[in-house]
Design a protein around this motif. Sequence first.
Motif, PDB file in Angstrom:
ATOM      1  N   HIS A  70       0.864  -1.182   0.000  1.00  0.00           N
ATOM      2  CA  HIS A  70       0.000   0.000   0.000  1.00  0.00           C
ATOM      3  C   HIS A  70       0.900   1.232   0.000  1.00  0.00           C
ATOM      4  CE1 HIS A  70      -3.556  -2.521   0.899  1.00  0.00           C
ATOM      5  NE2 HIS A  70      -2.697  -3.234   1.602  1.00  0.00           N
ATOM      6  N   TRP A  71       1.509   1.499  -1.153  1.00  0.00           N
ATOM      7  CA  TRP A  71       2.551   2.505  -1.222  1.00  0.00           C
ATOM      8  C   TRP A  71       2.051   3.913  -0.944  1.00  0.00           C
ATOM      9  CZ3 TRP A  71       7.192   1.029  -0.581  1.00  0.00           C
ATOM     10  CH2 TRP A  71       7.645  -0.191  -1.078  1.00  0.00           C
ATOM     11  N   VAL A  72       0.848   4.239  -1.394  1.00  0.00           N
ATOM     12  CA  VAL A  72       0.334   5.597  -1.179  1.00  0.00           C
ATOM     13  C   VAL A  72       0.199   5.883   0.314  1.00  0.00           C
ATOM     14  CG1 VAL A  72      -1.616   7.150  -1.531  1.00  0.00           C
ATOM     15  CG2 VAL A  72      -0.845   5.688  -3.407  1.00  0.00           C
ATOM     16  N   ILE A  73      -0.418   4.962   1.013  1.00  0.00           N
ATOM     17  CA  ILE A  73      -0.594   5.147   2.456  1.00  0.00           C
ATOM     18  C   ILE A  73       0.758   5.109   3.163  1.00  0.00           C
ATOM     19  CG2 ILE A  73      -1.622   4.187   4.548  1.00  0.00           C
ATOM     20  CD1 ILE A  73      -3.922   3.185   2.873  1.00  0.00           C
ATOM     21  N   ALA A  74       1.640   4.214   2.728  1.00  0.00           N
ATOM     22  CA  ALA A  74       2.965   4.121   3.351  1.00  0.00           C
ATOM     23  C   ALA A  74       3.730   5.435   3.209  1.00  0.00           C
ATOM     24  CB  ALA A  74       3.750   2.972   2.732  1.00  0.00           C
ATOM     25  N   LEU A  75       3.706   6.019   2.011  1.00  0.00           N
ATOM     26  CA  LEU A  75       4.401   7.284   1.796  1.00  0.00           C
ATOM     27  C   LEU A  75       3.748   8.409   2.587  1.00  0.00           C
ATOM     28  CD1 LEU A  75       5.146   7.060  -2.035  1.00  0.00           C
ATOM     29  CD2 LEU A  75       6.783   6.865  -0.145  1.00  0.00           C
ATOM     30  N   ALA A  76       2.425   8.348   2.710  1.00  0.00           N
ATOM     31  CA  ALA A  76       1.733   9.353   3.515  1.00  0.00           C
ATOM     32  C   ALA A  76       2.129   9.234   4.987  1.00  0.00           C
ATOM     33  CB  ALA A  76       0.218   9.209   3.356  1.00  0.00           C
ATOM     34  N   CYS A  77       2.238   8.004   5.478  1.00  0.00           N
ATOM     35  CA  CYS A  77       2.687   7.785   6.859  1.00  0.00           C
ATOM     36  C   CYS A  77       4.100   8.320   7.052  1.00  0.00           C
ATOM     37  CB  CYS A  77       2.637   6.297   7.202  1.00  0.00           C
ATOM     38  SG  CYS A  77       0.969   5.619   7.393  1.00  0.00           S
ATOM     39  N   VAL A 141      -6.757   9.325   6.986  1.00  0.00           N
ATOM     40  CA  VAL A 141      -8.023   8.967   7.641  1.00  0.00           C
ATOM     41  C   VAL A 141      -9.152   8.880   6.619  1.00  0.00           C
ATOM     42  CG1 VAL A 141      -9.786   9.797   9.240  1.00  0.00           C
ATOM     43  CG2 VAL A 141      -7.367   9.868   9.893  1.00  0.00           C
ATOM     44  N   ILE A 142      -9.207   9.837   5.713  1.00  0.00           N
ATOM     45  CA  ILE A 142     -10.255   9.817   4.693  1.00  0.00           C
ATOM     46  C   ILE A 142     -10.099   8.599   3.792  1.00  0.00           C
ATOM     47  CG2 ILE A 142     -11.149  11.020   2.654  1.00  0.00           C
ATOM     48  CD1 ILE A 142     -10.401  13.656   4.058  1.00  0.00           C
ATOM     49  N   ARG A 143      -8.867   8.284   3.433  1.00  0.00           N
ATOM     50  CA  ARG A 143      -8.610   7.141   2.552  1.00  0.00           C
ATOM     51  C   ARG A 143      -8.974   5.816   3.233  1.00  0.00           C
ATOM     52  NH1 ARG A 143      -4.927   5.995  -1.738  1.00  0.00           N
ATOM     53  NH2 ARG A 143      -5.237   3.804  -2.295  1.00  0.00           N
ATOM     54  N   THR A 144      -8.668   5.707   4.518  1.00  0.00           N
ATOM     55  CA  THR A 144      -8.883   4.432   5.218  1.00  0.00           C
ATOM     56  C   THR A 144     -10.223   4.358   5.939  1.00  0.00           C
ATOM     57  OG1 THR A 144      -7.812   5.254   7.237  1.00  0.00           O
ATOM     58  CG2 THR A 144      -6.401   4.189   5.580  1.00  0.00           C
ATOM     59  N   GLN A 145     -10.875   5.524   6.117  1.00  0.00           N
ATOM     60  CA  GLN A 145     -12.136   5.597   6.868  1.00  0.00           C
ATOM     61  C   GLN A 145     -11.961   5.200   8.335  1.00  0.00           C
ATOM     62  OE1 GLN A 145     -15.380   6.670   5.339  1.00  0.00           O
ATOM     63  NE2 GLN A 145     -13.659   7.508   4.194  1.00  0.00           N
ATOM     64  N   GLN A 146     -10.751   5.312   8.835  1.00  0.00           N
ATOM     65  CA  GLN A 146     -10.485   5.039  10.250  1.00  0.00           C
ATOM     66  C   GLN A 146     -10.525   6.372  11.022  1.00  0.00           C
ATOM     67  OE1 GLN A 146      -9.773   1.694  11.528  1.00  0.00           O
ATOM     68  NE2 GLN A 146     -10.728   1.363   9.528  1.00  0.00           N
ATOM     69  N   TRP A 147     -11.751   6.841  11.266  1.00  0.00           N
ATOM     70  CA  TRP A 147     -11.925   8.192  11.787  1.00  0.00           C
ATOM     71  C   TRP A 147     -11.362   8.382  13.192  1.00  0.00           C
ATOM     72  CZ3 TRP A 147     -13.014  11.632   8.240  1.00  0.00           C
ATOM     73  CH2 TRP A 147     -13.649  11.179   7.064  1.00  0.00           C
ATOM     74  N   LEU A 190       3.066   1.066  14.825  1.00  0.00           N
ATOM     75  CA  LEU A 190       1.753   0.417  14.817  1.00  0.00           C
ATOM     76  C   LEU A 190       0.750   1.205  13.975  1.00  0.00           C
ATOM     77  CD1 LEU A 190       1.543  -0.547  18.601  1.00  0.00           C
ATOM     78  CD2 LEU A 190       2.195  -2.016  16.689  1.00  0.00           C
ATOM     79  N   GLY A 191       0.855   2.528  14.028  1.00  0.00           N
ATOM     80  CA  GLY A 191      -0.033   3.351  13.213  1.00  0.00           C
ATOM     81  C   GLY A 191       0.188   3.129  11.732  1.00  0.00           C
ATOM     82  N   THR A 192       1.445   2.974  11.338  1.00  0.00           N
ATOM     83  CA  THR A 192       1.754   2.705   9.928  1.00  0.00           C
ATOM     84  C   THR A 192       1.156   1.375   9.482  1.00  0.00           C
ATOM     85  OG1 THR A 192       3.813   3.983  10.012  1.00  0.00           O
ATOM     86  CG2 THR A 192       3.627   2.310   8.285  1.00  0.00           C
ATOM     87  N   THR A 193       1.315   0.350  10.308  1.00  0.00           N
ATOM     88  CA  THR A 193       0.774  -0.966   9.963  1.00  0.00           C
ATOM     89  C   THR A 193      -0.744  -0.927   9.900  1.00  0.00           C
ATOM     90  OG1 THR A 193       2.643  -2.044  11.054  1.00  0.00           O
ATOM     91  CG2 THR A 193       0.712  -3.400  10.614  1.00  0.00           C
ATOM     92  N   TRP A 194      -1.365  -0.335  10.913  1.00  0.00           N
ATOM     93  CA  TRP A 194      -2.829  -0.317  10.969  1.00  0.00           C
ATOM     94  C   TRP A 194      -3.426   0.477   9.809  1.00  0.00           C
ATOM     95  CZ3 TRP A 194      -6.329  -2.943  13.784  1.00  0.00           C
ATOM     96  CH2 TRP A 194      -7.657  -2.523  13.690  1.00  0.00           C
ATOM     97  N   ALA A 195      -2.820   1.605   9.480  1.00  0.00           N
ATOM     98  CA  ALA A 195      -3.348   2.431   8.387  1.00  0.00           C
ATOM     99  C   ALA A 195      -3.371   1.665   7.072  1.00  0.00           C
ATOM    100  CB  ALA A 195      -2.512   3.701   8.249  1.00  0.00           C
ATOM    101  N   GLN A 196      -2.453   0.730   6.900  1.00  0.00           N
ATOM    102  CA  GLN A 196      -2.377   0.008   5.632  1.00  0.00           C
ATOM    103  C   GLN A 196      -3.256  -1.234   5.583  1.00  0.00           C
ATOM    104  OE1 GLN A 196       1.709  -0.369   3.971  1.00  0.00           O
ATOM    105  NE2 GLN A 196       2.362   0.943   5.652  1.00  0.00           N
TER     106      GLN A 196
END
Length: 322
Positions: A70-77, A141-147, A190-196
Amino acid sequence: MASSQRSGRSTSRPAPRSRSGNPAKRPVVEQRPVGVGDWIGASRPRTLPLAIAPVLIGTGAARLSDPAFHWVIALACLAVAVCLQIGVNFTNDYSDGVRGTDAHRVGPARLTASGRVPARAVLIAGLAFFALAGLVGLGIVIRTQQWWMLAVGAVCIVAAWFYTGGKRPYGYMGLGEVFVFVFFGLVATLGTTWAQVQDLPQESWLGAVAAGLFACAVLLANNLRDIDQDRVSGKRTLTVLIGKRATQVVYTIFLIMPFAISTVLAVFYPIAWIALLALLAALPALTIVWMYRKATELVLALALTSLAALLYAGALFWAFTG
């Protein structure tokens, strides 16, 4: 006897009035113009590997739950972590500068304490990086919907500010290592892993602990370098509270424990043995911390510890994704 002594009068000149210890309350010293290089130096590039390392580990651990990258989210993290790190460094420069804590630094001069840049400008730079971290975090948050992660992000920014900011900064009460371990170790990894992947495998937890320990080791090396100045200025870091020898022992534990973790992981992920190559940077740092004669030598120890963290994280990323 001299005539001045016979008359009871002193020929000594009155002591010059001391300037305010707060650079924000005195004119900026006229020196060479501050350039881009000065601002880059003030961002403390030696500490940036501590922002990169947990993202590498967290991204590698995420692949254990989902083979896709999940490169987009990883780079965002990564952007969030780096912006938070730089924001902390600038606000630390500001807060320590206006308090006078950095007035007699051993390490590289800070912008605020040097008087070369208005304190307000340094503060604005720090807040700008916090804002960037917040915006990118909002995108995650918007991408993952993990508000609920909005609350985590807000806590990160508040904790970053009160590290040395505010009336009672916890970095001045021996709690800096707790902040670093929690936010640049556990939360970042952990935040990086969870976001992906919305999952937290045990490998992410172990890697988070290792990243946090490296970050604490870097902070200890930094505070050991400044121990005498911090005592004088009233900055009660953990190093000031427990002393030089105990700090050296704790630093050693923090630096070695990640390699014990990688040894355990190597049983299941053989490539993790490569993490031991990070000892090429860690062991010289450890030697300096125990054998240094001048505080300035610890600047190199800090840089080597930070490099060891990055090499270690790269090895775990490879182990988890290989």
